[in-house]
Design a protein around this motif. Sequence first.
Motif, PDB file in Angstrom:
ATOM      1  N   ASN A 170       0.917  -1.213   0.090  1.00 37.75           N
ATOM      2  CA  ASN A 170      -0.040  -0.150  -0.021  1.00 37.75           C
ATOM      3  C   ASN A 170       0.672   1.389   0.119  1.00 37.75           C
ATOM      4  O   ASN A 170       0.438   2.548  -0.488  1.00 37.75           O
ATOM      5  N   ARG A 171       2.185   1.152   0.548  1.00 42.75           N
ATOM      6  CA  ARG A 171       2.850   2.368   0.713  1.00 42.75           C
ATOM      7  C   ARG A 171       3.246   2.560  -0.852  1.00 42.75           C
ATOM      8  O   ARG A 171       3.361   4.030  -1.015  1.00 42.75           O
ATOM      9  N   ILE A 172       3.906   1.934  -1.499  1.00 43.45           N
ATOM     10  CA  ILE A 172       4.052   2.220  -3.054  1.00 43.45           C
ATOM     11  C   ILE A 172       2.957   2.657  -3.951  1.00 43.45           C
ATOM     12  O   ILE A 172       3.085   3.847  -4.706  1.00 43.45           O
ATOM     13  N   LEU A 173       1.714   1.921  -3.666  1.00 43.26           N
ATOM     14  CA  LEU A 173       0.561   2.351  -4.254  1.00 43.26           C
ATOM     15  C   LEU A 173       0.431   3.838  -3.854  1.00 43.26           C
ATOM     16  O   LEU A 173      -0.070   4.849  -4.923  1.00 43.26           O
ATOM     17  N   TYR A 226      -9.537   9.978   4.422  1.00 39.44           N
ATOM     18  CA  TYR A 226      -9.291   8.845   3.784  1.00 39.44           C
ATOM     19  C   TYR A 226      -8.322   8.745   2.876  1.00 39.44           C
ATOM     20  O   TYR A 226      -7.576   7.885   2.543  1.00 39.44           O
ATOM     21  N   MET A 227      -8.277  10.004   1.862  1.00 38.81           N
ATOM     22  CA  MET A 227      -7.345   9.937   0.681  1.00 38.81           C
ATOM     23  C   MET A 227      -6.003  10.016   1.332  1.00 38.81           C
ATOM     24  O   MET A 227      -5.023   9.599   0.956  1.00 38.81           O
ATOM     25  N   GLY A 228      -5.813  10.885   2.306  1.00 37.53           N
ATOM     26  CA  GLY A 228      -4.681  11.141   3.139  1.00 37.53           C
ATOM     27  C   GLY A 228      -3.949   9.605   3.705  1.00 37.53           C
ATOM     28  O   GLY A 228      -2.764   9.334   3.637  1.00 37.53           O
ATOM     29  N   ARG A 229      -5.083   8.804   4.284  1.00 37.95           N
ATOM     30  CA  ARG A 229      -4.316   7.753   4.592  1.00 37.95           C
ATOM     31  C   ARG A 229      -3.896   6.458   3.645  1.00 37.95           C
ATOM     32  O   ARG A 229      -3.085   5.877   3.565  1.00 37.95           O
ATOM     33  N   ILE A 230      -4.755   6.944   2.103  1.00 35.13           N
ATOM     34  CA  ILE A 230      -4.245   6.091   1.071  1.00 35.13           C
ATOM     35  C   ILE A 230      -3.092   6.651   0.690  1.00 35.13           C
ATOM     36  O   ILE A 230      -2.274   5.515   0.341  1.00 35.13           O
ATOM     37  N   GLU A 231      -2.826   7.707   0.542  1.00 35.06           N
ATOM     38  CA  GLU A 231      -1.667   8.125   0.136  1.00 35.06           C
ATOM     39  C   GLU A 231      -0.598   7.972   0.899  1.00 35.06           C
ATOM     40  O   GLU A 231       0.646   7.559   0.458  1.00 35.06           O
ATOM     41  N   GLY A 285      -0.295   5.104   2.764  1.00 36.50           N
ATOM     42  CA  GLY A 285      -0.444   3.617   2.390  1.00 36.50           C
ATOM     43  C   GLY A 285      -0.850   2.948   3.815  1.00 36.50           C
ATOM     44  O   GLY A 285      -0.562   1.856   4.071  1.00 36.50           O
ATOM     45  N   GLU A 286      -1.532   3.502   4.564  1.00 41.91           N
ATOM     46  CA  GLU A 286      -2.358   3.053   5.784  1.00 41.91           C
ATOM     47  C   GLU A 286      -3.439   2.376   5.648  1.00 41.91           C
ATOM     48  O   GLU A 286      -3.923   1.710   6.491  1.00 41.91           O
ATOM     49  N   ARG A 287      -3.941   2.267   4.384  1.00 42.05           N
ATOM     50  CA  ARG A 287      -5.529   1.929   4.182  1.00 42.05           C
ATOM     51  C   ARG A 287      -5.531   1.198   2.786  1.00 42.05           C
ATOM     52  O   ARG A 287      -4.806   1.444   1.878  1.00 42.05           O
ATOM     53  N   ASN A 288      -6.204  -0.059   3.036  1.00 43.26           N
ATOM     54  CA  ASN A 288      -6.515  -0.804   1.590  1.00 43.26           C
ATOM     55  C   ASN A 288      -7.489  -0.032   0.976  1.00 43.26           C
ATOM     56  O   ASN A 288      -8.316   0.452   1.669  1.00 43.26           O
TER      57      ASN A 288
END
Length: 108
Positions: free
Chosen positions: A3-6, A34-39, A41-44
């Motif tokens: 997720n971190r790379i994504l 949520y977008m911050g957590r995606i960026e 790499g904290e969330r699927n």
Amino acid sequence: MDNRILGKRIREERSKIGLTQEKLAEFSEVSTAYMGRIERGERNITVKTLVRIANALGTTIDYLLKDSVEVEDHSLVKQWLQLTVDRTDKEKQMAIDVIKVMFGHLDS
């Protein structure tokens, strides 16, 4: 999937086109948090959300996933299949029996 790379790739693409995290979140129909957590790499994320993000960024899912998916090496399986493709079930079983004996010697 890493997720971190994504997340890093999403952030890089967003920055390239000058889009704020808030706008990307809005276009992708998710919250800014949520977008911050995606960026980070904290969330699927779901495929549906990934599609929305890719569309908002004007890129493809495969580009975003590049390097974030680990691909297993199946070359040994392919070799086995090639060796046994025209063999009978009896011949395949004999080969397995030989391998078991070899492994037995390796383990002792």
